[in-house]
Design an enzyme around this catalytic site. Structure first.
Site, mmCIF file in Angstrom:
data_model
loop_
_atom_site.group_PDB
_atom_site.id
_atom_site.type_symbol
_atom_site.label_atom_id
_atom_site.label_comp_id
_atom_site.label_asym_id
_atom_site.label_seq_id
_atom_site.Cartn_x
_atom_site.Cartn_y
_atom_site.Cartn_z
ATOM 1 N N GLU A 54 -6.931 -7.673 -0.874
ATOM 2 C CA GLU A 54 -7.441 -7.600 0.498
ATOM 3 C C GLU A 54 -8.943 -7.334 0.448
ATOM 4 O O GLU A 54 -9.381 -6.190 0.415
ATOM 5 C CB GLU A 54 -6.756 -6.487 1.309
ATOM 6 C CG GLU A 54 -5.315 -6.751 1.682
ATOM 7 C CD GLU A 54 -4.765 -5.695 2.637
ATOM 8 O OE1 GLU A 54 -5.560 -4.880 3.158
ATOM 9 O OE2 GLU A 54 -3.545 -5.670 2.852
ATOM 10 N N GLU A 86 0.823 -1.212 0.000
ATOM 11 C CA GLU A 86 0.000 0.000 0.000
ATOM 12 C C GLU A 86 0.861 1.267 0.000
ATOM 13 O O GLU A 86 0.617 2.209 0.761
ATOM 14 C CB GLU A 86 -0.958 -0.018 1.200
ATOM 15 C CG GLU A 86 -1.970 -1.140 1.129
ATOM 16 C CD GLU A 86 -2.904 -1.214 2.316
ATOM 17 O OE1 GLU A 86 -4.004 -1.783 2.156
ATOM 18 O OE2 GLU A 86 -2.542 -0.713 3.397
#
Length: 646
Positions: free
Chosen positions: A260, A180
Site C-alpha cells: 500500500e 494489517e
C-alpha cells in the site's frame, strides 16, 4: 456429437497443458518473484470493484493498464456479498468473477485481498454486522463462533477464486490473508495459522499467500506468520530504505514489496479534504522502483461509497460518500495530473503500452430539479416498517433487531409533563451514531455520538418521543470493529431512565423502489425527517446522453438520496468537505423521467426557499469550512504517510 468428443478432449488437454506451464512464485535466492520461470517485478494499483459500477470496470481497468501497470489489487468485502447470514450475492456490481475476467482480458494480473477483514474505509472493515449477534464475539480471533462463520464464508468465496489463480490459467498471482493484523489488539497467532490452513485447503499449495502490515517492528510482530510472505505498507515523503529494512527483519530474503503505497489519503465528514502533491508521490514512487521493489499504489482509483457502505474511524468520525482519495484516477475515473506524473515515472523503469489512453468521461449539467414533500418518516411509518414494532422495556440494538444498515425509529411515551425544557441525556455515549429527536412529530434536535450527548425537549405526558437513529458507518479499523449500532445504552429524561420502547426497523430502500405514497397533508416545516421526490428527463437531441453528472443540495442539511431506486449515498453539505455526490451515467435513463427521492433528516430549504436540488458537471468534494485544527492528524495510522505534505 460423437465426432466432437476427441476434439473437445484435445482442447481440454491443451488448455490444461497451457495452465500447467504458468507459474508465479517467490525467488528467495535472487530476492524477487519468478513468473513463468523468469524474474518479474510488478507495479500495481488498487481498485475496489465494490466502489465502481460494473458498467465502468472496463474503462477504469484500461486506464490502469495504459498507465503502465502490470497488476491491480482489490479487496473482497465479505458484507458486500453476504449482507445477511447465508444470503450470498455475486451478480451485477457484485460479480467478482466477471471483474477478474475483465482484468485478464485487458492483460492485468490480480493481487486478491480476500479478507475476511479488509479495513479499506469500508463499513466494519468488510465484516458483516450480523456477526455481532453473539455480543461477546471477539472478531478477528480464534473465537469459535467467529471461525465458524469465516469457514462458511471462505468455503463459498475461495472455491470461486481457485479457477482464477494464475497457475490455473487466471490472473490472480497472490492472495492476501487477513489485513494489517499487526495493528489489531488480539495478536492471535492461532487465528492466523487457522486462516493459513483454510486458504491452503481451498486454494492449494502453489499460490503465494501474503500479509500486509505497517512498516514498523511493532506492526510486523503480530501481523507476520511463517508461511505467509510478509509485505509492508508506507506512504510518500518518507525514507524508503528504512521502511524496507522493517520488511527485511521479517523476510531476510525474497522480494521487497510495498503493498500500500499511498497516493492520497482518506477523508472524514467535518474535516478538510486531504491531498498529496503529484510531485511528491512521483518522487517516492521512483525511489521505490529504484530499490528494485514491487509496489501497489493505494488507491489508483478510489471510487464511491454508494448506499451505506462507508466506514468510520475512532475517535468516532464517519467517512463521506466520496472515496476519491486524491488518487491518480478521480472518483469518476477522470485522468489527473497525478496519473500522468505516475505514468512518466513508470515509463522510466519499463516499456509503456502502446495505444490511446481512454479519455475522461464527459459530464453533463442537467440543471435544477424541483422536489415536493411526500411525507415524514412518522407519517409513512406503516409503509416503512410493515411488520410493525418490536417492543422491549429497554432499547435494543440494530443487530438485535436484525437491521444491519440504515435506520431504526425508537419510540416511547413521555412519562410526565415537560412544559419547561427537560434534559434528554444519552448515558455512556449511547447513541450510535446519530438520533433525530421529535415529540409528537415536532423536531427537538439531534443527539450525536461523541458530539451531542444531551438536549432539552418539551412535551406533555403521554406524547410520543421518537428517536430516528441512523447508522452512519461501522468502525473499519482498530480494536472497535465490534461497533454496535442504535441505542446501545439507556436514555434518561430529567434523570429518569426511559422504558417501554417500540422499535421500528425501516426498510427504506425497498419502499423507495416501490414508490412512496404521498402523505403530506398539512405538514409543517419542523416535523423532522422528511421524504421529498421529483423527476427530470434527459434532454433529447444531444448525442451520447445520458452522461455522468454530480448532484448538489443548495440549502439542504443532511440526508440520503436515491435516483431510480439506486441508493447513491449520504449527503451532508452542512458539514462537508463533500458537497456534490457523483452520479454515474449507468443509473440514468433516457426513455422516461428519472425519479429522485431525498430523505432530509434535519432541515430542508423547502419552507423558505426553492425546494430543489441541482445536477452540475463539476465535483466539489473540497468545500471550504472551518475544520478542527488537528484534522490532518485524525487518523494517520502511523504507516509512513507524511501528512505535513498535504
Amino acid at each position: 456429437m460423437v465426432a466432437l468428443v476427441p476434439l473437445l478432449f484435445l482442447q481440454a488437454a491443451f488448455g490444461a497443458s497451457v495452465a500447467s506451464q504458468r507459474s508465479f512464485r517467490i525467488d528467495y535466492a535472487h530476492d524477487g518473484f519468478l513468473k513463468d520461470g523468469k524474474p518479474f517485478r510488478y507495479i500495481s494499483g488498487s481498485i475496489h470493484y465494490s466502489r465502481v459500477p460494473q458498467y465502468y470496470w472496463k474503462d477504469r481497468l484500461l486506464k490502469m493498464k495504459m498507465a503502465g501497470l502490470d497488476a491491480i489489487q482489490t479487496y473482497v468485502p465479505w458484507n458486500f456479498h453476504e449482507p445477511k447470514p447465508g444470503a450470498y450475492s455475486f451478480s451485477g456490481d457484485r460479480d467478482l468473477e466477471h471483474f477478474l475476467q475483465l482484468a485478464e482480458e485487458i492483460g492485468l494480473l490480480v493481487i486478491l485481498r480476500a479478507g475476511p477483514y479488509i479495513c479499506g474505509e469500508w463499513d466494519m472493515g468488510g465484516l458483516p454486522a450480523w456477526l455481532l449477534e453473539k455480543e461477546s464475539i471477539v472478531l478477528r480471533s480464534s473465537d469459535p463462533d467467529y471461525l465458524a462463520a469465516v469457514e462458511r464464508w471462505m468455503g463459498i468465496l475461495l472455491p470461486k477464486m481457485k479457477p482464477h489463480l494464475y497457475h490455473n490459467g487466471g490472473p490472480i498471482i497472490m492472495v492476501q490473508v487477513e489485513n494489517e493484523y499487526g495493528s489489531y489488539f488480539a495478536c492471535d497467532f492461532d487465528y492466523l495459522r487457522y486462516l493459513q490452513s483454510l486458504f491452503r485447503r481451498h486454494l492449494g499449495s502453489e499460490v503465494v499467500l501474503f500479509t500486509t502490515d505497517g512498516a514498523s517492528k511493532t506492526f510486523l510482530r503480530c501481523g507476520a506468520l511463517q508461511g505467509l510472505y510478509a509485505t509492508v505498507d508506507f506512504g510518500p515523503g518518507g525514507n524508503v530504505t528504512a521502511a524496507f529494512l522493517h520488511q527485511r527483519r521479517s523476510e531476510p530474503k525474497g522480494p521487497l514489496v510495498n503493498s500500500e503505497f499511498y497516493t492520497g489519503w482518506l477523508d472524514h465528514w467535518g474535516h478538510q479534504h486531504i491531498t498529496i502533491s503529484a510531485s511528491i508521490v512521483a518522487k517516492s514512487l521512483s525511489d521505490i522502483l529504484a530499490h528494485g521493489a514491487n509496489v501497489n499504489m493505494y488507491m489508483f482509483i478510489g471510487g464511491t461509497n454508494f448506499g451505506y457502505w462507508n466506514g468510520a474511524n475512532m475517535p468516532y468520525s464517519a467517512q463521506p460518500t466520496s472515496y476519491d482519495y486524491d488518487a491518480p484516477l478521480s472518483e469518476a475515473g477522470d485522468l489527473t495530473e497525478k496519473y500522468f506524473a505516475i505514468r512518466e515515472v513508470i515509463g522510466m523503469y519499463k516499456e509503456l503500452p502502446e495505444g490511446p489512453i481512454p479519455p475522461t468521461t464527459p459530464k453533463f449539467s442537467y440543471g435544477k430539479v424541483a422536489l415536493q414533500k411526500v411525507g415524514t418518516v412518522r407519517s409513512l411509518l406503516n409503509d416503512l416498517s410493515p411488520s410493525g414494532p418490536v417492543k422491549s422495556i429497554y432499547p435494543l440494538t440494530f443487530v438485535q433487531l436484525k437491521q444491519y444498515f440504515g435506520f431504526i425509529l425508537y419510540r416511547t411515551k413521555l412519562p410526565r409533563n415537560c412544559s419547561e425544557n427537560t434534559t434528554l441525556l444519552t448515558l455512556f455515549d449511547g447513541i450510535h451514531d446519530r438520533a433525530y429527536v421529535s415529540v409528537n412529530g415536532v423536531s427537538q434536535g439531534v443527539l450525536s455520538r461523541r458530539d451531542v450527548l444531551k438536549l432539552n425537549i418539551t412535551g406533555n405526558a403521554g406524547a410520543y418521543l421518537d428517536l430516528l437513529v441512523e447508522n452512519t458507518g461501522g468502525v473499519n479499523f482498530g480494536r472497535y470493529n465490534n461497533d454496535f449500532k442504535g441505542l446501545v445504552s439507556n436514555i434518561t429524561l430529567g434523570g429518569e431512565i426511559l422504558t417501554d420502547w417500540e422499535m421500528y426497523p425501516l426498510d427504506i430502500d425497498n419502499v423507495v423502489s416501490q414508490g412512496l405514497r404521498n402523505e403530506t397533508g398539512n405538514t409543517s416545516s419542523n416535523e423532522g425527517p422528511t421524504f421529498y421526490t421529483g423527476s427530470f428527463s434527459i434532454p433529447s437531441g444531444i448525442p451520447d446522453l445520458p452522461q455522468d453528472t454530480y448532484v448538489q443540495f443548495p440549502g439542504w442539511t443532511k440526508g440520503q438520496i436515491w435516483i431510480n431506486s439506486f441508493n447513491l449515498g449520504r449527503y451532508w453539505p452542512a458539514r462537508g468537505p463533500q458537497v456534490t455526490l457523483f452520479v454515474p451515467s449507468n443509473i440514468l435513463v433516457s426513455s422516461f423521467p428519472n425519479n429522485v427521492t431525498v430523505l432530509e433528516l434535519e432541515s430542508s430549504p423547502c419552507g423558505t426557499q426553492k425546494c430543489l436540488i441541482e445536477f452540475v458537471d463539476r465535483p466539489n468534494i473540497n468545500a471550504s469550512f472551518h475544520y478542527e485544527s488537528d484534522s490532518q492528524k485524525l487518523f494517520s495510522r502511523d504507516l509512513g504517510l507524511d501528512l505535513d505534505y498535504v
